[in-house]
Every structure is written in structure tokens, then in C-alpha cells.
Write a protein that holds these residues in place. Structure first.
Motif, short mmCIF file in Angstrom:
data_model
loop_
_atom_site.label_atom_id
_atom_site.label_comp_id
_atom_site.label_asym_id
_atom_site.label_seq_id
_atom_site.Cartn_x
_atom_site.Cartn_y
_atom_site.Cartn_z
N MET A 1 36.36 -40.96 49.24
CA MET A 1 35.25 -40.22 48.65
C MET A 1 34.56 -39.42 49.75
SD MET A 1 31.85 -41.57 46.69
CE MET A 1 32.70 -41.99 45.20
N ASN A 2 34.21 -38.19 49.45
CA ASN A 2 33.49 -37.36 50.39
C ASN A 2 32.06 -37.85 50.53
OD1 ASN A 2 35.64 -35.67 50.86
ND2 ASN A 2 35.08 -34.26 49.24
N LYS A 3 31.53 -37.63 51.73
CA LYS A 3 30.14 -38.01 51.98
C LYS A 3 29.33 -36.78 52.29
CE LYS A 3 31.24 -42.60 53.62
NZ LYS A 3 31.10 -43.56 54.71
N LEU A 4 28.06 -36.86 51.96
CA LEU A 4 27.13 -35.77 52.16
C LEU A 4 26.10 -36.22 53.18
CD1 LEU A 4 26.35 -32.97 51.01
CD2 LEU A 4 24.96 -34.17 49.34
N HIS A 60 24.45 -40.88 55.37
CA HIS A 60 25.51 -40.34 54.53
C HIS A 60 25.32 -40.88 53.13
CE1 HIS A 60 28.18 -39.58 58.19
NE2 HIS A 60 28.00 -38.42 57.61
N PRO A 62 27.26 -40.65 49.11
CA PRO A 62 28.45 -40.17 48.40
C PRO A 62 28.19 -38.79 47.82
CG PRO A 62 27.89 -42.41 47.69
CD PRO A 62 26.76 -41.92 48.56
N ASP A 63 29.14 -37.90 47.97
CA ASP A 63 29.03 -36.54 47.42
C ASP A 63 29.71 -36.53 46.06
OD1 ASP A 63 28.81 -33.89 46.87
OD2 ASP A 63 29.77 -33.18 48.72
N LYS A 70 29.95 -27.59 44.24
CA LYS A 70 29.94 -27.34 45.68
C LYS A 70 30.01 -25.84 45.97
CE LYS A 70 32.14 -31.68 46.97
NZ LYS A 70 33.30 -32.31 47.60
N PRO A 109 31.76 -26.68 53.86
CA PRO A 109 32.03 -27.50 52.65
C PRO A 109 31.30 -28.81 52.60
CG PRO A 109 34.05 -27.16 53.93
CD PRO A 109 32.93 -26.47 54.63
#
Length: 109
Positions: A1-4, A60, A62-63, A70, A109
Motif C-alpha cells: 500500500m502506498n503511503k502519504l 506516514h 496510508p494513501d 491523485k 506522485p
């Protein structure tokens, strides 16, 4: 999972959060407190940060945004940068470099 990456005010910090960036607090040229990236906050470490005058921390999250969200967020950020620099003399090397770096940062991104 991408993080923000998100910067939050210290009053929003909760025990169990992990720092996304190191914190080094310096007073009168001396290092007074240091936590490494990845440090898991405890109530005690939050109290130390408050006592040493910290205001924000990087975490961080989760994104959960969709690719479309996005893209829309990047486009909106670029429009904000363009609005800020509207009418600015971008041929000036310093101002032009700042504008370019902000566009790169905001369109990441």
C-alpha cells in the motif's frame, strides 16, 4: 500500500504513530532532543517533544486515493503554484528556479 507523507501539529500526535522523518531539536546551538525516522511515539516522547518546543512532526499515512484522485490533486496543486506565480518575472534565475522546484515538488506522485 502506498503511503502519504503528512506533517501534523504536535497536538494531533498519538502514541503508536511512527515518525516519517527524523526530529532534531536544537537550542542555543546545542542538540537538546533527537528522534530517528521510524521512532514509535509514546506518551513520554510526545511530552518530551512538547517540553522542547516542537510544533510539527512528519508521519506516514496510508494513501487511499484512487489514481484519478491523485491526478486531480496534482493538477490542482500545479494550478495553485501557477496562480501564486502569475505575473512573476520567472526569467529571474532565482525566482525561476524556485518556481520550477515547487512545480516538481507539488507534482510528485
Amino acid at each position: 500500500m502506498n503511503k502519504l507523507l503528512r506533517y501534523i501539529p504536535l497536538f494531533e500526535a498519538q502514541a503508536g504513530m511512527r515518525l516519517a522523518a527524523p526530529i532534531q531539536l536544537i537550542r542555543h546551538g546545542r542538540l537538546t532532543l533527537s528522534f530517528a525516522a521510524g521512532h514509535e511515539l509514546t506518551q513520554g516522547s510526545i511530552e518530551q517533544l512538547i517540553a522542547h518546543g516542537a510544533e510539527y512532526i512528519a508521519i506516514h499515512q496510508p494513501d487511499l486515493r484512487t489514481p484519478e484522485q491523485k491526478k486531480a490533486d496534482r493538477e490542482a496543486a500545479m494550478q495553485r503554484v501557477n496562480a501564486i506565480f502569475a505575473g512573476a518575472p520567472l526569467q529571474d534565475p532565482t525566482l525561476g528556479a524556485l518556481y520550477t522546484q515547487l512545480l516538481l515538488y507539488r507534482s510528485a506522485p
